[in-house]
Enzyme design. Structure first.
Site, PDB file in Angstrom:
ATOM      1  N   CYS A 125       0.851  -1.188   0.000  1.00 13.60           N
ATOM      2  CA  CYS A 125       0.000   0.000   0.000  1.00 13.60           C
ATOM      3  C   CYS A 125       0.886   1.237   0.000  1.00 13.60           C
ATOM      4  O   CYS A 125       1.862   1.292   0.746  1.00 13.60           O
ATOM      5  CB  CYS A 125      -0.887  -0.016   1.249  1.00 13.60           C
ATOM      6  SG  CYS A 125      -2.049   1.361   1.318  1.00 13.60           S
ATOM      7  N   HIS A 149      -9.071  -3.998  -2.018  1.00 10.40           N
ATOM      8  CA  HIS A 149      -8.101  -3.201  -1.255  1.00 10.40           C
ATOM      9  C   HIS A 149      -8.465  -1.709  -1.348  1.00 10.40           C
ATOM     10  O   HIS A 149      -8.509  -1.017  -0.329  1.00 10.40           O
ATOM     11  CB  HIS A 149      -6.693  -3.463  -1.817  1.00 10.40           C
ATOM     12  CG  HIS A 149      -5.604  -2.633  -1.212  1.00 10.40           C
ATOM     13  ND1 HIS A 149      -4.506  -3.193  -0.584  1.00 10.40           N
ATOM     14  CD2 HIS A 149      -5.419  -1.286  -1.161  1.00 10.40           C
ATOM     15  CE1 HIS A 149      -3.711  -2.212  -0.163  1.00 10.40           C
ATOM     16  NE2 HIS A 149      -4.240  -1.047  -0.505  1.00 10.40           N
TER      17      HIS A 149
HETATM   18 NI    NI Z   1      -3.653   0.970  -0.240  1.00  7.17          NI
END
Ligand code: NI
Length: 188
Positions: free
Chosen positions: A108, A150
């Site tokens: 991320c 996500h």
């Molecule tokens: Ni992310």
């Protein structure tokens, strides 16, 4: 819009910033019509490309709105994976189409230099509004299904680390490249 190059790189919020833990607000029709969302989405696309992500959600650039951009190249993780084309997702919703869970390595941009194994439903129905105001729907499988889930998690203040089942899989990308198996991008 950037004055000189036309490319705008937005500052990405990192884990610990409260904006990443909020439930983002729905994008209103007038915000869509005004062009404000299109302009933000264009800057988010530039930012996603700059950091080589496959997705980016508005809260990651400090905007608590239900907006994300995504682009998953076909075959990124596995041959035959369909990927997902470059798309702006306004007010997206994902509904699992199976109980089968698949684990993908996720990273991320808000949690730099880390990667972990995250189980998620293998197949989802993604519904979203386009910049033209039209509602769309698509079935998503493969790594793109993980990427979509996500990004949508970001809109509810959820980070992939919350969903890791075996915390021993959480590792630095450098060590993962050295000692683990690695194919494809780092996620959004
Ligand atoms: Ni992310």
């Amino acid at each position: 819009m950037g004055v000189w190059s036309g490319v705008v790189i937005l500052k990405v919020a990192r884990m610990g910033h409260p904006v990443l833990r909020m439930r983002a607000a729905d994008v209103q029709p007038e915000e869509l019509r005004s062009g404000a969302i299109a302009a933000l989405a264009a800057d988010m696309m530039d930012t996603m490309e700059e950091y080589e992500g496959v997705g980016l959600a508005a809260p990651q650039v400090h905007v608590a709105k239900r907006l994300a951009v995504i682009e998953v190249p076909a075959g990124l993780r596995r041959e035959g994976d369909q990927g997902f084309p470059r798309t702006v997702l306004v007010n997206p919703v994902a509904t699992p189409l199976t109980d089968e869970l698949v684990s993908e390595w996720e990273g991320c941009l808000s949690i730099p230099e880390l990667i972990g194994l995250v189980p998620r439903p293998a197949r989802v129905r993604l519904e979203w509004t386009g910049l033209d105001g039209e509602r769309r729907s698509e079935e998503v499988t493969g790594f793109a299904a993980a990427a979509v889930q996500h990004e949508l998690d970001h809109l509810d203040g959820v980070l992939y680390v919350d969903r890791i089942r075996d915390m021993r899989t959480l590792q630095f990308t450098r060590e993962f490249a050295r000692f683990g198996r690695r194919k494809g991008g780092e996620g959004g």
